[in-house]
Design an enzyme around this catalytic site. Structure first.
Site, PDB file in Angstrom:
ATOM      1  N   ARG A 103       0.857  -1.184   0.000  1.00 15.11           N
ATOM      2  CA  ARG A 103       0.000   0.000   0.000  1.00 15.11           C
ATOM      3  C   ARG A 103       0.898   1.241   0.000  1.00 15.11           C
ATOM      4  O   ARG A 103       2.114   1.125   0.163  1.00 15.11           O
ATOM      5  CB  ARG A 103      -0.932   0.020   1.221  1.00 15.11           C
ATOM      6  CG  ARG A 103      -0.184   0.140   2.542  1.00 15.11           C
ATOM      7  CD  ARG A 103      -1.163   0.295   3.705  1.00 15.11           C
ATOM      8  NE  ARG A 103      -0.443   0.337   4.981  1.00 15.11           N
ATOM      9  CZ  ARG A 103      -1.039   0.356   6.165  1.00 15.11           C
ATOM     10  NH1 ARG A 103      -2.347   0.321   6.260  1.00 15.11           N
ATOM     11  NH2 ARG A 103      -0.321   0.410   7.274  1.00 15.11           N
ATOM     12  N   GLU A 142      -2.874   8.344   6.935  1.00 13.87           N
ATOM     13  CA  GLU A 142      -1.487   8.463   7.405  1.00 13.87           C
ATOM     14  C   GLU A 142      -0.543   8.926   6.288  1.00 13.87           C
ATOM     15  O   GLU A 142       0.375   8.196   5.883  1.00 13.87           O
ATOM     16  CB  GLU A 142      -1.010   7.133   7.999  1.00 13.87           C
ATOM     17  CG  GLU A 142      -1.751   6.747   9.251  1.00 13.87           C
ATOM     18  CD  GLU A 142      -1.144   5.532   9.953  1.00 13.87           C
ATOM     19  OE1 GLU A 142      -0.444   4.736   9.300  1.00 13.87           O
ATOM     20  OE2 GLU A 142      -1.360   5.394  11.165  1.00 13.87           O
ATOM     21  N   GLU A 298      -6.919   5.913  15.715  1.00 15.38           N
ATOM     22  CA  GLU A 298      -6.536   4.497  15.686  1.00 15.38           C
ATOM     23  C   GLU A 298      -5.734   4.152  16.929  1.00 15.38           C
ATOM     24  O   GLU A 298      -4.833   4.901  17.318  1.00 15.38           O
ATOM     25  CB  GLU A 298      -5.620   4.188  14.494  1.00 15.38           C
ATOM     26  CG  GLU A 298      -6.254   4.167  13.148  1.00 15.38           C
ATOM     27  CD  GLU A 298      -5.245   3.744  12.080  1.00 15.38           C
ATOM     28  OE1 GLU A 298      -4.236   3.083  12.410  1.00 15.38           O
ATOM     29  OE2 GLU A 298      -5.453   4.095  10.912  1.00 15.38           O
ATOM     30  N   GLU A 346      -2.208  -8.051   7.896  1.00 15.06           N
ATOM     31  CA  GLU A 346      -2.578  -7.614   9.244  1.00 15.06           C
ATOM     32  C   GLU A 346      -3.486  -8.610   9.958  1.00 15.06           C
ATOM     33  O   GLU A 346      -4.167  -8.253  10.917  1.00 15.06           O
ATOM     34  CB  GLU A 346      -3.212  -6.222   9.167  1.00 15.06           C
ATOM     35  CG  GLU A 346      -2.162  -5.173   8.798  1.00 15.06           C
ATOM     36  CD  GLU A 346      -2.689  -3.754   8.702  1.00 15.06           C
ATOM     37  OE1 GLU A 346      -3.854  -3.590   8.302  1.00 15.06           O
ATOM     38  OE2 GLU A 346      -1.931  -2.824   9.013  1.00 15.06           O
ATOM     39  N   LYS A 347      -3.463  -9.873   9.515  1.00 16.83           N
ATOM     40  CA  LYS A 347      -4.407 -10.813  10.135  1.00 16.83           C
ATOM     41  C   LYS A 347      -4.089 -11.087  11.603  1.00 16.83           C
ATOM     42  O   LYS A 347      -4.966 -11.460  12.373  1.00 16.83           O
ATOM     43  CB  LYS A 347      -4.546 -12.100   9.321  1.00 16.83           C
ATOM     44  CG  LYS A 347      -3.300 -12.928   9.162  1.00 16.83           C
ATOM     45  CD  LYS A 347      -3.590 -14.103   8.241  1.00 16.83           C
ATOM     46  CE  LYS A 347      -2.373 -14.969   8.019  1.00 16.83           C
ATOM     47  NZ  LYS A 347      -1.288 -14.242   7.300  1.00 16.83           N
ATOM     48  N   PHE A 348      -2.833 -10.875  12.009  1.00 24.20           N
ATOM     49  CA  PHE A 348      -2.509 -11.051  13.433  1.00 24.20           C
ATOM     50  C   PHE A 348      -2.713  -9.772  14.248  1.00 24.20           C
ATOM     51  O   PHE A 348      -2.466  -9.754  15.443  1.00 24.20           O
ATOM     52  CB  PHE A 348      -1.065 -11.543  13.602  1.00 24.20           C
ATOM     53  CG  PHE A 348      -0.911 -12.999  13.283  1.00 24.20           C
ATOM     54  CD1 PHE A 348      -1.368 -13.970  14.172  1.00 24.20           C
ATOM     55  CD2 PHE A 348      -0.344 -13.410  12.091  1.00 24.20           C
ATOM     56  CE1 PHE A 348      -1.244 -15.324  13.877  1.00 24.20           C
ATOM     57  CE2 PHE A 348      -0.216 -14.761  11.783  1.00 24.20           C
ATOM     58  CZ  PHE A 348      -0.669 -15.724  12.675  1.00 24.20           C
TER      59      PHE A 348
HETATM   60  C1  GAL Z   1      -1.808   2.218  10.805  1.00 25.42           C
HETATM   61  C2  GAL Z   1      -2.706   2.216   9.589  1.00 25.42           C
HETATM   62  C3  GAL Z   1      -3.775   1.159   9.657  1.00 25.42           C
HETATM   63  C4  GAL Z   1      -3.195  -0.132  10.141  1.00 25.42           C
HETATM   64  C5  GAL Z   1      -2.516   0.078  11.473  1.00 25.42           C
HETATM   65  C6  GAL Z   1      -1.931  -1.185  12.053  1.00 25.42           C
HETATM   66  O1  GAL Z   1      -0.553   2.705  10.448  1.00 25.42           O
HETATM   67  O2  GAL Z   1      -3.324   3.471   9.404  1.00 25.42           O
HETATM   68  O3  GAL Z   1      -4.352   1.002   8.381  1.00 25.42           O
HETATM   69  O4  GAL Z   1      -2.282  -0.591   9.208  1.00 25.42           O
HETATM   70  O5  GAL Z   1      -1.477   0.997  11.322  1.00 25.42           O
HETATM   71  O6  GAL Z   1      -1.309  -0.941  13.291  1.00 25.42           O
END
Ligand code: GAL
Length: 658
Positions: A103, A142, A298, A346-348
């Site tokens: 990405r 981000e 987040e 990111e499955k974990f």
């Molecule tokens: C951030 C991102 C998210 C996800 C997250 C995982 O940097 O915006 O999409 O990847 O980290 O910790």
């Protein structure tokens, strides 16, 4: 108080969505960030848009009473886009292309990227500008993450235009960069390239401008999307998610362009000091837009996936860290992500709704936190509690980390050294730029302002003359905005204010290394005793009082810490970098002189107390139970509070001053 997460329904069959909404309601979710990585799903090919699924999911959320923070989906262009327009791919220092398959692989200055992103955002904004579910717009994601600097041909062309706008003539550019050095003189802007792979050091003025350019290109992308959203008639606030203090993007400059500041925060749950990162993020976000609530956009419900070892959060840690943000002015606590992914890298990574189901602690804690946040009354924004500011300056960050200096300095960790020491002393601080209005502060800490503009120097001088207490630390006031020495030696801007002259920066070898050149620096006298690291400057007092001197090492007997009165205030100078304990000693002295009080007296170092207007929050991050003397009314439930006992990760939110 918003509660929620990134929601990625495109990763799931549609039959799951109603269950998602039901579970969200169970967890007290009020808002989700939707569509952040949905570009490929919304626009499966260049001339085909599919909004049916998005209409349905927004409708489902709306019917369930869940608001939408609608993303513009531009952070990850789909493969069809980069296959058709390979010129939109970013490149590394050697000009080698990045490829799709992860990405954030786009070149922010690429006209092709901007055209496609603009077309996508236009479609999204025109369709949903007036949708009652949409309460916030989430531009991109981000900015700058993963790809600090882009060296592509698109960047090359844009950099030349950027330089033309900044300098007007190539002569002015040559002057600013000092290109007579090493035969670097440019005959036209067309001869200038990004600072790509070269045999040896790049021109520091060029490196600094490339950082400015990089931040500006991303800002152009943000503005483009924001303006499209507004032009479509959207009246909702617009944000993009920041990442604490992030070097590539000058958030202090960007803040004015966002309606709401939002932040992503991932401290290591295993780090006993990790909560200070949360404190630092929150204080920075509050300071970026004073008096305006911000969003924790987040965080993780438990483990992340991207450290070498990804510890889960301990019981209670999630709520304690969330309250750190609320205490500092956040009006929303959100997660990455709602439902843990089943596939992909990111499955974990933990989610609000864990892959292991709802019979586990993470889910119980998520639900309990949602309930608690839902019970909070409207909270006052911070009304300017902090009497101390620590200066954080992006342009200085970029310049001080240029190569070829007396010693390598990690600016953020040095700023954090001062921040963490103030935090351990329980003194509330703001983090502001050197040109900010400083009139409400009693003390200002200016760590390592290597690049100091005339405007900033005048601001600091006025602050002291009006009665402020200013601490300036080593390797400050060295260069101008082009990273050039000013005529007349070092310290040209603050010399009179500080009452000192710096003759040499006195680099020390890195702590722990040995061999020739090893020098020790200790600071002592006047009640101070601590080692100095990295630099032990040769400082001469020219009117300043010497509070402490170096003992031993090559500067033995020379001033290490000085104080100089000017107008109604005092300017201090510290010619070295103290260890943590020494940082605390210097701050205690500064705060004493400036009559700055801790938020609460006598707290242990792992307990923090924060004020947000009348709201006083106390959180225990340590493993020992503590009793804290605090009086007021419990925000949750209204009970009278006469002191609280807090176990590990226990907290109290108390309204004071009734
Ligand atoms: C951030 C991102 C998210 C996800 C997250 C995982 O940097 O915006 O999409 O990847 O980290 O910790």
């Amino acid at each position: 108080m918003h509660y929620g997460a990134d929601y990625n329904p495109e990763q799931w069959p549609e039959e799951i969505w109603p269950e998602d909404v039901a579970r969200m309601r169970e967890a007290g979710v009020t808002m989700v960030s939707l569509g952040i990585f949905s570009w490929a799903r919304i626009q499966p090919s260049e001339h085909e848009f599919d909004f049916g699924w998005l209409d349905r999911v927004i409708g489902l959320l709306h019917d369930g009473g869940i608001a939408v923070d609608l993303a513009t989906a531009t952070a990850s262009p789909p493969p069809w886009a980069t296959v058709a327009y390979p010129e939109m791919l970013a490149a590394d220092e050697r000009g080698t292309s990045y490829w799709h398959g992860s990405r954030q692989h786009y070149a922010p200055s690429s006209p092709a990227y901007r055209k496609l992103a603009g077309a996508l955002v236009t479609q999204i904004a025109e369709r949903y500008a007036r949708h009652p579910a949409v309460v916030l717009w989430h531009v991109n994601n981000e900015y700058g993450c993963h790809l600090d600097i882009d060296y592509s041909d698109a960047a090359r062309d844009a950099f030349r235009r950027w330089l033309l706008a900044r300098y007007g003539t190539v002569d002015a550019l040559n002057e600013a960069w000092g290109t007579m050095f090493w035969s670097q003189r440019y005959g036209s802007f067309a001869e200038v390239f990004p600072p790509r792979h070269a045999p040896y050091s790049h021109n520091p003025g060029q490196l600094l401008d490339y950082r400015r350019f990089t931040s500006d290109m991303l800002l152009e992308c943000y503005r483009m999307e924001r303006d499209i959203i507004r032009a479509a008639g959207a009246a909702q606030p617009i944000t993009t998610n920041f990442m604490g203090a992030f070097k590539p993007v000058n958030y202090a400059q960007w803040a004015a362009e966002l309606d709401v500041i939002s932040d992503d925060l991932y401290p290591d749950p295993d780090d006993p000091e990790g909560f200070r990162e949360g404190a630092f993020h929150g204080d920075l976000m509050r300071s970026l837009k004073p008096g305006t609530p911000w969003l924790l956009m987040e965080q993780a419900s438990s483990a992340v996936n991207w450290r070498p070892s990804n510890a889960p959060k301990a019981p209670g840690q999630l709520a304690a860290q969330s309250m750190q943000a609320v205490a500092r002015g956040a009006d929303g606590i959100l997660f990455f992500q709602w439902r843990q992914s089943r596939a992909g890298s990111e499955k974990f990574h933990s989610g609000m709704l864990p892959h292991a189901g709802t019979q586990i602690r993470t889910w119980r804690e998520v639900v309990a936190l949602g309930r608690e946040l839902g019970d909070l009354p409207g909270l006052p924004p911070d009304d300017g509690t902090a009497r101390v500011a620590i200066l954080l300056d992006w342009e200085n960050w970029w310049a001080i980390e240029n190569p070829d200096h007396p010693t390598s300095l990690d600016y953020l960790s040095l700023v954090r050294g001062w921040y963490d020491a103030a935090h351990r002393l329980h003194v509330q601080v703001d983090l502001v730029r050197p040109t900010a209005d400083l009139s409400r502060y009693r003390a200002v800490v200016a760590p390592h302002l290597y690049l100091l503009t005339r405007e900033a120097a005048a601001n600091l001088t006025a602050f002291v003359e009006a009665g402020g207490h200013l601490l300036v630390t080593a390797f400050s006031d060295v260069v101008d905005e082009s990273d050039r020495f000013r005529a007349g030696g070092f310290g040209t801007q603050l010399r009179d204010l500080l009452g000192i002259a710096v003759e040499d920066f006195g680099a020390l070898v890195a702590p722990g290394s040995s061999g020739p050149g090893q020098q020790q620096a200790r600071v002592s006298g006047g009640g101070f005793a601590f080692p100095g690291i990295l630099l032990a400057e040769e400082v001469h007092a020219v009117g300043a009082e010497v509070l402490a001197a170096f003992d031993g090492g090559r500067q033995a007997g020379r001033p290490a810490l000085t104080a100089h009165s000017s107008g109604a205030g005092t300017a201090y100078y510290l010619g070295t970098v103290p260890d943590d304990d020494g940082t605390g000693q210097v701050l205690r002295h500064l705060f004493g002189a400036a009559q700055v009080e801790p938020v609460l007296p006598g707290l242990p170092p792992l307990v923090e107390a924060i004020r947000r207007g009348r709201l006083l929050t106390v959180i225990n991050h340590g493993s020992e139970s503590v009793h804290v003397e605090v009086q007021g009314r419990d925000v949750l439930g209204g009970a009278v509070v006469q002191g609280v006992t807090l176990q590990q990760f226990g907290y109290a939110l108390v309204l004071t001053g009734d």
